[in-house]
Design an enzyme around this catalytic site. Sequence first.
Site, PDB file in Angstrom:
ATOM      1  N   VAL A  31       0.927  -1.070   0.078  1.00 57.55           N
ATOM      2  CA  VAL A  31      -0.121  -0.067   0.013  1.00 57.55           C
ATOM      3  C   VAL A  31       0.802   1.098   0.077  1.00 57.55           C
ATOM      4  O   VAL A  31       0.595   2.185  -0.567  1.00 57.55           O
ATOM      5  CB  VAL A  31      -0.830  -0.076   1.156  1.00 57.55           C
ATOM      6  CG1 VAL A  31      -1.682   1.210   1.457  1.00 57.55           C
ATOM      7  CG2 VAL A  31      -2.099  -1.196   0.998  1.00 57.55           C
ATOM      8  N   GLY A 182     -17.279 -23.311  11.684  1.00 59.93           N
ATOM      9  CA  GLY A 182     -17.452 -21.888  11.319  1.00 59.93           C
ATOM     10  C   GLY A 182     -17.718 -21.483   9.858  1.00 59.93           C
ATOM     11  O   GLY A 182     -17.941 -20.568   9.502  1.00 59.93           O
ATOM     12  N   LYS A 200     -25.430 -15.660  -4.077  1.00 58.21           N
ATOM     13  CA  LYS A 200     -23.995 -15.472  -4.670  1.00 58.21           C
ATOM     14  C   LYS A 200     -23.874 -15.471  -6.293  1.00 58.21           C
ATOM     15  O   LYS A 200     -23.463 -14.758  -6.727  1.00 58.21           O
ATOM     16  CB  LYS A 200     -23.050 -16.620  -4.076  1.00 58.21           C
ATOM     17  CG  LYS A 200     -22.694 -16.293  -2.808  1.00 58.21           C
ATOM     18  CD  LYS A 200     -22.109 -17.519  -2.065  1.00 58.21           C
ATOM     19  CE  LYS A 200     -21.595 -17.199  -0.736  1.00 58.21           C
ATOM     20  NZ  LYS A 200     -21.084 -18.702   0.004  1.00 58.21           N
TER      21      LYS A 200
HETATM   22  N1  HSE Z   1     -22.427 -20.189   4.676  1.00 57.73           N
HETATM   23  C1  HSE Z   1     -21.176 -20.015   3.747  1.00 57.73           C
HETATM   24  C2  HSE Z   1     -20.729 -21.281   2.922  1.00 57.73           C
HETATM   25  C3  HSE Z   1     -20.104 -19.192   4.191  1.00 57.73           C
HETATM   26  O1  HSE Z   1     -20.917 -22.248   3.753  1.00 57.73           O
HETATM   27  O2  HSE Z   1     -20.252 -21.372   1.961  1.00 57.73           O
HETATM   28  C4  HSE Z   1     -19.376 -18.343   3.176  1.00 57.73           C
HETATM   29  O3  HSE Z   1     -20.256 -17.387   2.409  1.00 57.73           O
END
Ligand code: HSE
Length: 404
Positions: A31, A182, A200
Amino acid sequence: MINVAIMGYGTIGSGVARVLDENAPVISARVGDDIRVKKILDRRDFPEDPHADCFVKDINDILDDDEIQIVVETMGGVEPAHTFVKDCLMRGKHVTTSNKALVAKHGPELLAIAKEKNVNFLFEASVGGGIPIIRTITSAVTADVVEAVMGILNGTTNYILTKIEQEGSEFSDVLKEAQELGYAEANPTDDVEGYDACRKIAILTSLNCGRNVDFEKIYTEGITKVTPEDMEYAKAMGRTIKLLAVSRKVEEGTYAMVAPYMLGEEHPLYSVHGVFNAVFIHGNMLDDAMLYGRGAGSLPTASAVCGDIVDIARNLDKNSGVFYSDEEMELLDFEGIRNKFFVRVRGDVNDAANITSPFGKCEVVTCKSLEGEFGFMTEEMREDDFAAAFEKLEGAVSRYRLGN
Ligand code: HSE
């Protein structure tokens, strides 16, 4: 010194702070200035965190701080993220977000404000986690007509399908694992019913077409009905089941859909396993290209957010031109889309010719471990013709679209 604020210190927000800390030397070098986390907005306290003294509970602490030039939104959900991001842009702050729900619903509005205020609204991490698919569409493949975008865009469902395929696991156990790692959304229904992948592909199609695709008009099916027995049939055919998000330009226009497909071994997305995502694009000049990487998880997603931060830090005085308008991009009616299908049906395989006749010329498939039933692959059919025939099919168990 360039000051950053993070809104939402969960899996991704805390990953952003870690990437900025651990990669500070390379980021500063690229940067030409240092980037520091000045404030973090979260309802919770993190007394043990290295940034413990940065936490604030009121958005105005960020909005009123003229030293903060870049705001990271990693709160998730539409509100209050939308209001907060809008207020930041209106105050002339640049924003990067990982929040696909926000971009799918309010992308054009936020992009227009960013353009008007001569700041940037970037969202690389909203699609494909760490994979740079948005930058590929907006900055790399810009001289092509991108005729197809097809991807495994949800890590949670790909993780679940891989476990079902490789270990015969139960759907609910694997979903729990994905949540613990996660990967899953706060409400995992968004993952397993395909809504996350739908948002998406709506974002990618909007960027590709320059006009807003209403994600609520995209035909979407999830993976909750996929069973180990369906997977057995897929294996018997040298295939596997993948949740695909597809957007394709055909002669009559553009269509988009999300559904589980049975893919053959030769398909480029066949070998994408676990939490990995992959996006395959076809350009009229480029031909085929594919990006592959971790579609979810703290650091891969944070890496994409921080890539946006670097981009913004290099362009603090201008809007980089990432844009699509709020004019609606009309998609083709789902009913007229043509696909080949696999059908599983209870019945006598000796009577297959009769049973399969409403579906045209079909190829029969049997699975040794499953008695009193068989499967068949149809020829290419319109979605509505297939649906009408399937509805009347006695003993119908399940059906999938076939990828090449
Ligand atoms: N819950 C989403 C997935 C997280 O499992 O792809 C990423 O967008």
